[in-house]
Design an enzyme around this catalytic site. Structure first.
Site, PDB file in Angstrom:
ATOM      1  N   ASP A  32     -23.159  14.631  14.116  1.00 35.50           N
ATOM      2  CA  ASP A  32     -21.890  14.923  14.780  1.00 35.50           C
ATOM      3  C   ASP A  32     -20.915  13.747  14.726  1.00 35.50           C
ATOM      4  O   ASP A  32     -19.714  13.917  14.848  1.00 35.50           O
ATOM      5  CB  ASP A  32     -22.140  15.250  16.265  1.00 35.50           C
ATOM      6  CG  ASP A  32     -22.221  16.752  16.501  1.00 35.50           C
ATOM      7  OD1 ASP A  32     -21.728  17.512  15.649  1.00 35.50           O
ATOM      8  OD2 ASP A  32     -22.754  17.147  17.548  1.00 35.50           O
TER       9      ASP A  32
ATOM     10  N   LEU B 115      -1.230  -2.551  10.112  1.00 35.11           N
ATOM     11  CA  LEU B 115      -1.829  -1.279  10.501  1.00 35.11           C
ATOM     12  C   LEU B 115      -3.347  -1.367  10.464  1.00 35.11           C
ATOM     13  O   LEU B 115      -3.932  -1.786   9.467  1.00 35.11           O
ATOM     14  CB  LEU B 115      -1.348  -0.162   9.571  1.00 35.11           C
ATOM     15  CG  LEU B 115       0.071   0.313   9.894  1.00 35.11           C
ATOM     16  CD1 LEU B 115       0.701   0.977   8.696  1.00 35.11           C
ATOM     17  CD2 LEU B 115       0.063   1.267  11.089  1.00 35.11           C
ATOM     18  N   GLY B 116      -3.976  -0.988  11.565  1.00 34.55           N
ATOM     19  CA  GLY B 116      -5.426  -0.992  11.658  1.00 34.55           C
ATOM     20  C   GLY B 116      -5.959   0.424  11.728  1.00 34.55           C
ATOM     21  O   GLY B 116      -5.489   1.318  11.040  1.00 34.55           O
ATOM     22  N   SER B 117      -6.908   0.628  12.612  1.00 29.76           N
ATOM     23  CA  SER B 117      -7.568   1.923  12.728  1.00 29.76           C
ATOM     24  C   SER B 117      -8.223   2.015  14.096  1.00 29.76           C
ATOM     25  O   SER B 117      -8.566   1.000  14.706  1.00 29.76           O
ATOM     26  CB  SER B 117      -8.617   2.020  11.627  1.00 29.76           C
ATOM     27  OG  SER B 117      -9.708   2.817  12.013  1.00 29.76           O
ATOM     28  N   SER B 118      -8.434   3.246  14.564  1.00 29.34           N
ATOM     29  CA  SER B 118      -9.035   3.428  15.887  1.00 29.34           C
ATOM     30  C   SER B 118     -10.492   2.966  15.925  1.00 29.34           C
ATOM     31  O   SER B 118     -11.065   2.806  17.001  1.00 29.34           O
ATOM     32  CB  SER B 118      -8.955   4.896  16.310  1.00 29.34           C
ATOM     33  OG  SER B 118      -9.607   5.713  15.355  1.00 29.34           O
ATOM     34  N   CYS B 119     -11.111   2.728  14.754  1.00 30.77           N
ATOM     35  CA  CYS B 119     -12.522   2.310  14.734  1.00 30.77           C
ATOM     36  C   CYS B 119     -12.702   0.873  15.219  1.00 30.77           C
ATOM     37  O   CYS B 119     -13.829   0.397  15.350  1.00 30.77           O
ATOM     38  CB  CYS B 119     -13.118   2.474  13.347  1.00 30.77           C
ATOM     39  SG  CYS B 119     -12.508   1.286  12.155  1.00 30.77           S
TER      40      CYS B 119
ATOM     41  N   GLY C 267       0.816  -1.212   0.000  1.00 28.17           N
ATOM     42  CA  GLY C 267       0.000   0.000   0.000  1.00 28.17           C
ATOM     43  C   GLY C 267       0.848   1.259   0.000  1.00 28.17           C
ATOM     44  O   GLY C 267       0.505   2.251   0.636  1.00 28.17           O
ATOM     45  N   HIS C 268       1.964   1.243  -0.753  1.00 28.34           N
ATOM     46  CA  HIS C 268       2.943   2.345  -0.673  1.00 28.34           C
ATOM     47  C   HIS C 268       2.474   3.628  -1.344  1.00 28.34           C
ATOM     48  O   HIS C 268       3.145   4.651  -1.242  1.00 28.34           O
ATOM     49  CB  HIS C 268       4.272   1.902  -1.293  1.00 28.34           C
ATOM     50  CG  HIS C 268       4.253   1.829  -2.792  1.00 28.34           C
ATOM     51  ND1 HIS C 268       3.612   0.813  -3.469  1.00 28.34           N
ATOM     52  CD2 HIS C 268       4.766   2.650  -3.739  1.00 28.34           C
ATOM     53  CE1 HIS C 268       3.750   1.001  -4.774  1.00 28.34           C
ATOM     54  NE2 HIS C 268       4.437   2.110  -4.968  1.00 28.34           N
ATOM     55  N   ARG C 269       1.339   3.607  -2.025  1.00 31.83           N
ATOM     56  CA  ARG C 269       0.860   4.827  -2.681  1.00 31.83           C
ATOM     57  C   ARG C 269      -0.169   5.581  -1.842  1.00 31.83           C
ATOM     58  O   ARG C 269      -0.547   6.695  -2.190  1.00 31.83           O
ATOM     59  CB  ARG C 269       0.244   4.482  -4.041  1.00 31.83           C
ATOM     60  CG  ARG C 269       1.310   4.173  -5.086  1.00 31.83           C
ATOM     61  CD  ARG C 269       0.686   4.000  -6.439  1.00 31.83           C
ATOM     62  NE  ARG C 269       1.625   4.253  -7.516  1.00 31.83           N
ATOM     63  CZ  ARG C 269       1.318   4.121  -8.801  1.00 31.83           C
ATOM     64  NH1 ARG C 269       0.100   3.758  -9.151  1.00 31.83           N
ATOM     65  NH2 ARG C 269       2.219   4.363  -9.730  1.00 31.83           N
TER      66      ARG C 269
ATOM     67  N   TYR D  81     -15.660  -2.864   8.166  1.00 31.81           N
ATOM     68  CA  TYR D  81     -14.229  -2.512   8.101  1.00 31.81           C
ATOM     69  C   TYR D  81     -13.545  -2.811   9.435  1.00 31.81           C
ATOM     70  O   TYR D  81     -12.476  -3.423   9.489  1.00 31.81           O
ATOM     71  CB  TYR D  81     -14.090  -1.027   7.744  1.00 31.81           C
ATOM     72  CG  TYR D  81     -12.671  -0.529   7.725  1.00 31.81           C
ATOM     73  CD1 TYR D  81     -11.839  -0.804   6.646  1.00 31.81           C
ATOM     74  CD2 TYR D  81     -12.162   0.225   8.785  1.00 31.81           C
ATOM     75  CE1 TYR D  81     -10.526  -0.345   6.625  1.00 31.81           C
ATOM     76  CE2 TYR D  81     -10.859   0.677   8.774  1.00 31.81           C
ATOM     77  CZ  TYR D  81     -10.048   0.396   7.684  1.00 31.81           C
ATOM     78  OH  TYR D  81      -8.751   0.848   7.671  1.00 31.81           O
TER      79      TYR D  81
ATOM     80  N   LYS E  57     -10.433  -5.497  10.455  1.00 29.27           N
ATOM     81  CA  LYS E  57      -9.193  -5.092  11.131  1.00 29.27           C
ATOM     82  C   LYS E  57      -9.002  -5.858  12.449  1.00 29.27           C
ATOM     83  O   LYS E  57      -7.882  -6.248  12.793  1.00 29.27           O
ATOM     84  CB  LYS E  57      -9.202  -3.575  11.384  1.00 29.27           C
ATOM     85  CG  LYS E  57      -9.051  -2.753  10.110  1.00 29.27           C
ATOM     86  CD  LYS E  57      -7.692  -2.984   9.487  1.00 29.27           C
ATOM     87  CE  LYS E  57      -7.480  -2.219   8.206  1.00 29.27           C
ATOM     88  NZ  LYS E  57      -6.178  -2.520   7.592  1.00 29.27           N
TER      89      LYS E  57
ATOM     90  N   HIS F 259     -12.322  12.433   4.948  1.00 29.91           N
ATOM     91  CA  HIS F 259     -12.482  12.572   6.395  1.00 29.91           C
ATOM     92  C   HIS F 259     -12.568  14.048   6.773  1.00 29.91           C
ATOM     93  O   HIS F 259     -12.406  14.926   5.933  1.00 29.91           O
ATOM     94  CB  HIS F 259     -11.326  11.859   7.107  1.00 29.91           C
ATOM     95  CG  HIS F 259     -11.404  10.376   6.989  1.00 29.91           C
ATOM     96  ND1 HIS F 259     -10.497   9.623   6.271  1.00 29.91           N
ATOM     97  CD2 HIS F 259     -12.312   9.493   7.472  1.00 29.91           C
ATOM     98  CE1 HIS F 259     -10.842   8.340   6.326  1.00 29.91           C
ATOM     99  NE2 HIS F 259     -11.932   8.240   7.053  1.00 29.91           N
TER     100      HIS F 259
END
Length: 322
Positions: A283, A109-113, A14-16, A140, A144, A183
């Site tokens: 919100d 690498l994941g995500s805070s979600c 995913g280098h791009r 998603y 993860k 985002h």
């Protein structure tokens, strides 16, 4: 250099993207000379046989798994099947090929979600799987979470050294500034740039302006990733446990309200009109702050402040946005 020698073969999947490109820049800056990358056209990560053949031929020593199918609320709601299937396929193929080909360390690498919708604030690694997820990005997030579980399972069964890092909200050069699916920060930068260019007297921001968000500049994330990959054997080993997932948060440990964020963007871009909050718009989650005690304890802390990071981003994108 740390644990990874300068000639180590390092594959950045995913280098791009926003994350992968920052990691490649950081590795190059530090003098790593043996980076392995493939565009989507050269290697489809959804194809397990292609991924297996690539690993067998290239034999990377280290892998950073920054490839993922990502999108905002609209994309997540429209294509939930794509999000869970494609992300599971990408990580399954890369983690299995890494094991088969003797990769030394892999960083997923994941995500805070991944954390529960009503997680304690700030969110510690230990709150994983302690409550329901935010419904809009559940497919998603579940993919993860499966990736974290997979890293842990391979470590326990095969003795691998795979680590899962969860970044907070990221921004920087290479971000997505499309107003339909970007985002909050890139959307604000785009809207503010247009408002200034057209001489608008006011700028409409979604929601009440009171939710808080933590934001990390992409180059800081890249430094944290390389820092973790380079930890000495003993310290790195403390992150791999039989009893807890090999999970570490990456963030600043600080957050700002959406109003403060919009005001900061306005200052950087030079927009002098009024901010108007459209309270008929959602919100989102009231707060999503990472507990970065574990990472800070290892000796890493972010270095690019929010206004400085927004300015750097704006300087790189301003000619292409308006």
């Amino acid at each position: 250099m740390g644990y990874m020698k300068s000639d180590a073969r390092i594959y950045v999947a995913g280098h791009r993207g926003l994350v992968g490109s920052a990691i490649v820049r950081e590795l190059t800056r530090l003098g790593y000379t043996n980076l392995v990358t493939r565009t989507h056209a050269e290697l489809d990560l959804l194809e397990s046989e292609a991924v297996s053949a690539f690993f067998a031929a290239e034999k990377p020593d280290f892998v950073v798994l920054a490839a993922a199918k990502v999108g905002g609320i609209l994309a997540n709601n429209t294509y939930p099947a794509d999000f869970i299937r494609d992300n599971l396929d990408i990580q399954n193929n890369i983690i299995e090929a890494s094991y088969t080909n003797g990769v030394d360390r892999l960083l997923f690498l994941g995500s805070s979600c991944i954390y529960p919708k009503m997680a304690p604030q700030p969110m510690p690694e230990s709150c994983l799987l302690t409550g329901p997820l935010e419904p809009t990005n559940r497919p998603y997030a579940l993919a993860k979470i499966a990736g974290i579980e997979m890293c842990w399972s391979y470590n326990r069964q095969y003795g691998t050294k795979y680590l899962a890092a969860m970044p907070t909200n990221l921004y920087g050069p290479g971000d997505n500034f499309d107003l339909n699916n970007s985002h909050v920060l890139p959307a604000l930068i785009r809207k503010t740039a247009v408002a200034k260019a057209t001489g608008a007297k006011e700028l409409v921001v979604w929601g009440t302006g009171t939710p808080k968000r933590e934001l990390l500049y992409s180059d800081d994330l890249a430094q944290a990733v390389v820092f973790l990959m380079n930890l000495d054997e003993g310290t790195y080993g403390t992150l791999l446990s039989e009893t807890e997932p090999p999970l570490i948060n990456i963030g600043t440990g600080e957050d700002v309200t959406i109003r403060e964020l919009a005001e900061t963007v306005g200052r950087v871009i030079g927009f002098e009109g009024e901010l108007v909050f459209d309270t008929t718009k959602p919100d989102g989650t009231p707060r999503k702050l990472m507990d970065v005690t574990k990472l800070n304890g290892l000796g890493w802390k972010y270095s690019v402040g929010l206004e400085d990071g927004i300015r750097r981003t704006w300087d790189l994108v301003k000619d292409s946005l308006v």
